[in-house]
Scaffold this motif. Sequence first.
Motif, PDB file in Angstrom:
ATOM      1  N   UNK A   1      -0.016 -13.375  14.049  1.00  0.00           N
ATOM      2  CA  UNK A   1      -0.799 -12.392  13.287  1.00  0.00           C
ATOM      3  C   UNK A   1       0.002 -11.774  12.146  1.00  0.00           C
ATOM      4  N   UNK A   2       1.286 -11.570  12.366  1.00  0.00           N
ATOM      5  CA  UNK A   2       2.113 -10.904  11.350  1.00  0.00           C
ATOM      6  C   UNK A   2       2.689 -11.884  10.332  1.00  0.00           C
TER       7      UNK A   2
ATOM      8  N   UNK B   1       0.870  -1.168   0.000  1.00  0.00           N
ATOM      9  CA  UNK B   1       0.000   0.000   0.000  1.00  0.00           C
ATOM     10  C   UNK B   1       0.914   1.228   0.000  1.00  0.00           C
TER      11      UNK B   1
ATOM     12  N   UNK C   1      17.428   2.684  21.332  1.00  0.00           N
ATOM     13  CA  UNK C   1      16.021   3.104  21.188  1.00  0.00           C
ATOM     14  C   UNK C   1      15.055   1.933  21.078  1.00  0.00           C
TER      15      UNK C   1
ATOM     16  N   UNK D   1       0.375   4.285   0.080  1.00  0.00           N
ATOM     17  CA  UNK D   1      -0.035   5.439   0.890  1.00  0.00           C
ATOM     18  C   UNK D   1       0.293   5.273   2.367  1.00  0.00           C
ATOM     19  N   UNK D   2       0.282   4.032   2.853  1.00  0.00           N
ATOM     20  CA  UNK D   2       0.561   3.797   4.269  1.00  0.00           C
ATOM     21  C   UNK D   2       1.888   3.089   4.493  1.00  0.00           C
TER      22      UNK D   2
ATOM     23  N   UNK E   1       3.390   9.726  -4.270  1.00  0.00           N
ATOM     24  CA  UNK E   1       2.338  10.420  -3.518  1.00  0.00           C
ATOM     25  C   UNK E   1       1.937  11.728  -4.191  1.00  0.00           C
TER      26      UNK E   1
ATOM     27  N   UNK F   1       7.067   3.679   3.005  1.00  0.00           N
ATOM     28  CA  UNK F   1       6.358   4.900   2.627  1.00  0.00           C
ATOM     29  C   UNK F   1       7.328   5.914   2.047  1.00  0.00           C
TER      30      UNK F   1
ATOM     31  N   UNK G   1       8.124  -3.594  22.576  1.00  0.00           N
ATOM     32  CA  UNK G   1       7.228  -2.644  21.924  1.00  0.00           C
ATOM     33  C   UNK G   1       7.859  -2.176  20.613  1.00  0.00           C
ATOM     34  N   UNK G   2       9.150  -1.922  20.656  1.00  0.00           N
ATOM     35  CA  UNK G   2       9.823  -1.373  19.473  1.00  0.00           C
ATOM     36  C   UNK G   2      10.706  -2.371  18.761  1.00  0.00           C
ATOM     37  N   UNK G   3      11.131  -3.405  19.460  1.00  0.00           N
ATOM     38  CA  UNK G   3      11.908  -4.453  18.800  1.00  0.00           C
ATOM     39  C   UNK G   3      10.897  -5.466  18.270  1.00  0.00           C
ATOM     40  N   UNK G   4      10.863  -5.610  16.958  1.00  0.00           N
ATOM     41  CA  UNK G   4       9.794  -6.367  16.311  1.00  0.00           C
ATOM     42  C   UNK G   4      10.015  -7.874  16.440  1.00  0.00           C
TER      43      UNK G   4
ATOM     44  N   UNK H   1       2.246  -0.075   4.179  1.00  0.00           N
ATOM     45  CA  UNK H   1       1.974  -1.392   4.767  1.00  0.00           C
ATOM     46  C   UNK H   1       2.117  -2.483   3.709  1.00  0.00           C
TER      47      UNK H   1
ATOM     48  N   UNK I   1       6.989   0.285   7.987  1.00  0.00           N
ATOM     49  CA  UNK I   1       5.993   1.079   7.254  1.00  0.00           C
ATOM     50  C   UNK I   1       6.559   2.409   6.773  1.00  0.00           C
ATOM     51  N   UNK I   2       7.245   3.103   7.690  1.00  0.00           N
ATOM     52  CA  UNK I   2       7.650   4.454   7.268  1.00  0.00           C
ATOM     53  C   UNK I   2       8.747   4.447   6.235  1.00  0.00           C
TER      54      UNK I   2
END
Lengths: 308, 804
Positions: free
Chosen positions: B732-733, B664, B719, B666-667, B803, B794, B724-727, B669, B790-791
């Motif tokens: 589900x994924x 996608x 960081x 736009x996002x 975009x 993007x 939470x931040x370490x994937x 994803x 994602x980012x």
Amino acid sequence: MFALALIELPLLYSEVYRRQGGHRMITSAFEYHRPSDLAGALSVLEEHGDDARVIAGGHSLIPMMKLRMADVPHLIDLQDIADLKGITVEVGTVTIGAMTTQHDLINNKALLAAAPIIHEAALQIADPQVRYMGTIGGNVANGDPGNDMPGLMQCLDATFTLVGPDGTRSVKAREFYEAAYMTEREDGEILTQISFPVTNSGFAYEKQKRKIGDYATAACAVLIAKEDGKVTSASVAMTNLSDVPVLSEAAGAALVGTSCDAIAMKAAVAAALQDIDPTEDNRGPVEFKIHVAGIIISRAIARAWSRA
Amino acid sequence: MKDEVTREERVTNLKGLGSSRKRVEDARFTQGKGHYVDDINLPGMLTGDFVRSPYAHARVKSINIDAAMALDGVVAVLTAKDLEPLSLHWMPTLAGDKQMVLADGKVLFQGQEVAFVVAKDRYIAADAVDLVEVEYEELPVLVDPFKSLQSDVVLREDLDPTAPGAHGPRKHHNHIFTWEAGDEEGTNAVIDDADVVATEEMYYHRTHPCPLEPCGSVASMDKVNGKLTLYGTFQAPHVVRTVASLLSGIEEHNIRVVSPDIGGGFGNKVGVYPGYVCSIVASIVTGVPVKWVEDRMENLMSTAFARDYWMKGKISATKEGKITGLHCHVTADHGAFDACADPTKFPAGFMSICTGSYDIPIAYLGVDGVYTNKAPGGVSYRCSFRVTEAVYFIERMIEVLAIELNMDAAELRRINFIKKEQFPYDSALGWEYDSGDYHTAWDKALKAVDYEGLRKEQAERVAAFKRGETRTIMGIGLSFFTEIVGAGPVKNCDILGMGMFDSCEIRIHPTGSAIARLGTISQGQGHATTFAQILASEIGIPADSITIEEGDTDTAPYGLGTYGSRSTPVAGAATAMAGRKIRAKAQMIAAYLLEVHDDDVEFDVDRFVIKGAPERFKTMGEIAYAAYNQAIPGLEPGLEAVSYYDPPNMTYPFGAYVCVMDIDVDTGVPKINRFYALDDCGTRINPMVIEGQIHGGLTEALAVALGQEIAYDDMGNCKTATLMDFFLPTAWEVPNFETDFTVTPSPHHPIGAKGVGESPHVGGVPCFSNAVQDAFRPFGNRHTNMPHDHWRIWKTANDLGLHD
């Protein structure tokens, strides 16, 4: 009492190192209280003042305590207070006890009929294990901008009931949030229930996240009522795009009276984006978040309109 | 007596090679009955916890332990000063460097161990950590290896800047080594004269193996008997015993190292950590057992990371696409101490497998190791030594070359594959590939996914996107990988001087069941299941009647442990060889019992039969019993064997992967619609276990390619120290995986098996990454770095103007 300013949890971790030079997974010692009625809880709260804090599902507070970012000498567990649990739908109003779990929200048939948006949103919160414990009251009362329910409650125009030493009062969800972790609730008060009108509007809760259990990169709740092919009322609220949940009145206004066509949608998105103020984090920079927010908002509006 | 069981049934009953026997470990793991380090609780045991550095680079001015010592329940607080008299304030690393056990004058990365608190329980220890007062003076922080090599800031003041390191001369005070393979001059000459040259720079980001169970140890010093018992999360328990002996001066026979159940390793548990050393010292000091178990943040912040390679490549080809040369330079960020876990002579591991599956006549690889203010490590996260980096590099270079040639990347691979008849194949960078049939595997894979159909679909999608009918684009990720596993031949592979052989010892019990012990240690691989199958086929005793035991150095024969997919290639071979010794003796016993000459009996599934008269036989059960109850002339009683196996070569498993992905724009994803994985690991021991390994390795590949990273800010703050931040992907994924296989046995392995557990990671990472990059190829993309979260996806779309 819990002024963690604008710092998000992950950034807090490095803050922990900076300030204390230590890692954390063990809380400081605390006294554990488990009253069986609300009066009992309020009296412990009154007795210990700033040193006491209530715990609902514990998914925000316990990590904070383990990181020693929250020092809670007296922890008041509300789970034995039966009055704080349950969902009723009567004369056009939904009332939900603060200690009702996300799992219960998802599985309540009356609630599904009265406000299906709750079902759609709650399924996007964390994972089943978390939802067995996590409560709607904890989710809305904590003031964490990443939580999904506050924006949703603003979208539904919910009212929170607060009980404290001076009695009971009501506060609108739309007026409850001041800053991250800062709310209208006084230290001596407990948020006991949430109520909002039954809705048959078209609805959508759209959320982009990196993975299960993550806070939203951007999320948006939308309710749209339709008559004769036109929007009669619209409510647009967003999650994790500012230090508080954001209800964009301008976005709603941009939709009312239109047929939710491309021009109206664009105007609504533009208006909503004016009301947010995201910050950079590991999910990405501000530029990205604003762009994604626009996409998520427009998708939420489109889906809500399709169901209106 | 009439044998009512058919031969086929006898084979089935053995559950030997090729059987999808259920994992015997799972009964306890699925019922919560696993026994991990943290489940070990000894009488009087104390708990240790670290004071860690908040700074990435600082001088330690003072440490005040008074307040901590005053807390009720605190027994000791150790600092470098306490360890110095024992010469344990520093310890050697596996890479020939040394590492601080506790901060000695300065700290070099955030989370570094500064002091070790020992208390009566975990809670008191945590409170005491808060009470240790450390005064720091901040120093300039270097997190970028390129800046580090230019900086006047000296990170390692303990090293003589002009003296050579463990791997030769150092160019700068923050430089660790230069390691080279191949012919640079010749390669440059070929590239300079080539029709087509593609160059690319790529960063393989820092990540972490992140096993579900973090690292820990329990040390118990018995001062009366002079014996040290050390339980811990060790992927190489014997090596730990040898290192512990060398470090502590305790004789090796007085040290017992036990690896109990291990909750995943993926390379993270190969090295020796300060926590292990401190638990040992604390037990020696206090005279009681001491436990240390790290938490998740400590695991992510301080124990061994993986990757962090800045790779620069040049690849040349003819106009028709035949590759003529490959040049690769790596700037390798090793963090504060060089604690890579590689065979001694290979400071960049087997990065020189970077010519991949292709017949490339000439190549060069140069690697420069650099110190920075980051956690030490550089382990092989679910791969053989640095092979994931190598395969990512070549599989990206192939894609970039395809763009340069305006060619289909599948076809470019096909015309450059090493041909079946070229095996054994000598690569330009010095490896002898044992066996392969790449064309067959590739054709099978492309046919399975209808590759041509996919390309048509992709072209239609691009057209639809350009017409404004869709906002999703489609990527087809390809990868073909060759792993190099089974380290390794003792002649060129060692760890701390110990040759990388492995071992198996078998005892057959009188009633016909058996126990086998190995020098390896399962961390989820299922050794108790699969090694019993190898033996079942070799010695004719059902796998269900064979216990496999690993991890206790008092009972297991010496081995180098489990990592780099070496267990089946090395210990699996030792198992087969030991089994053959059993069988040879069993043959003599059978011949005696049947009253014929040894040469007149032959092995048949679970028995020895008289040649030409299969109705006359002795089962292995009967033979085992005879070994213990009969005096057989010329034979010792008993039925046991041991084998130490030094492999003649590595094994080279390979595979062909295809990923079909929607993005996608736009996002940012991605959505994986299909993932097809064909693996060739030679002889297949247990297809179900192989499939499980493929699923696991692909899941970790997805993680690394799409978001998993250890990131630092400019101050050296980690960081990504929480989940939470370490994937770490969940069900589900993770998409559905289709698995497939071909079988090309290893010619030198006793049963023809190669390793497999790491192949899906090695092949999976470039496949996922190539899918993302391929989706953007029609819009002008050439290369973007992982992780494709994602980012970043993007941003690629944004940079390409999608975009607008």
